[in-house]
Design an enzyme around this catalytic site. Structure first.
Site, PDB file in Angstrom:
ATOM      1  CG  HIS A  16      -1.917  -1.062   1.309  1.00  0.00           C
ATOM      2  ND1 HIS A  16      -2.174  -1.794   2.447  1.00  0.00           N
ATOM      3  CD2 HIS A  16      -2.771  -1.546   0.363  1.00  0.00           C
ATOM      4  CE1 HIS A  16      -3.129  -2.667   2.206  1.00  0.00           C
ATOM      5  NE2 HIS A  16      -3.505  -2.552   0.948  1.00  0.00           N
ATOM      6  CE  LYS A  40     -20.278  -6.310   5.099  1.00  0.00           C
ATOM      7  NZ  LYS A  40     -19.997  -6.210   3.685  1.00  0.00           N
ATOM      8  NE  ARG A  91      -2.249  -7.618  -3.794  1.00  0.00           N
ATOM      9  CZ  ARG A  91      -2.985  -8.039  -2.768  1.00  0.00           C
ATOM     10  NH1 ARG A  91      -2.428  -8.259  -1.610  1.00  0.00           N
ATOM     11  NH2 ARG A  91      -4.260  -8.283  -2.931  1.00  0.00           N
ATOM     12  CB  SER A 129      -4.289  -6.444   4.886  1.00  0.00           C
ATOM     13  OG  SER A 129      -3.872  -5.216   4.346  1.00  0.00           O
TER      14      SER A 129
END
Ligand code: PNS
Length: 163
Positions: A16, A40, A91, A129
């Protein structure tokens, strides 16, 4: 040009950061927009405040990068801010299908918006992540995958947890 780099950034990784740095060199102003999704909340490891603090600390060497939270639709956020360019990192091919779908839907929701893709550096192509959280949860060293503020936050989060 002022662009928006949106994401959930749970947490912000070196991939990132690489995309944010590349965007900061190409554009006058970059707003990192962090998704806050109260419904969420349990899906995220880090609260919105923690994610904002990690990203701010990790990008403080980039004077034209700012960080803020957004909620609701990205297309609406772009409209409210009067901005027209979304930057997203890619990516590998595996990211492409999901990103393509989002870019098309965002364009339908706000036809003024264009999505531009920046290829993350090859060395970060396999950093996510999700994987970083898994490594940290089991006590692995994530220092090479995430900026120091994220590494410290991960360590603190999992310290004392049963493995
Ligand atoms: O971390 P990610 O998965 O790259 O981030 C995805 C994000 C936050 C950019 C995306 O989920 C998003 O824009 N969410 C806001 C809600 C929305 O606009 N959804 C419709 C997209 S078509």
């Amino acid at each position: 040009m002022h662009v928006v780099y949106p994401g959930s950034f749970d947490p912000f990784t070196n991939g990132h950061l690489d995309v944010a740095e590349r965007a900061s060199r190409l554009f006058d102003r970059v707003t990192v927009a962090v998704l806050e999704n109260p419904a969420k909340r349990d899906r995220y490891l880090f609260s919105i405040e923690e994610r904002l603090a990690i990203i701010r600390a990790s990008t403080k060497h980039l004077p034209n990068v700012e960080v803020e939270a957004f909620h609701g639709l990205l297309a609406e956020y772009m409209r409210k801010k009067g901005l027209r360019v979304i930057v997203k990192g890619l990516r590998a091919v595996s990211d492409y299908e999901y990103e393509l779908q989002m870019a098309h839907l965002n364009r339908q929701l706000n036809p003024e918006v264009e999505t531009l893709f920046i290829l993350a550096a090859t060395r970060w192509a396999f950093v996510s992540s999700t994987m970083v959280k898994e490594i940290a949860r089991y006590g692995g060293d994530v220092g090479r995958f995430v900026p120091p503020p994220a590494a410290r936050a991960l360590k603190a989060k999992f310290q004392g947890e049963e493995r």
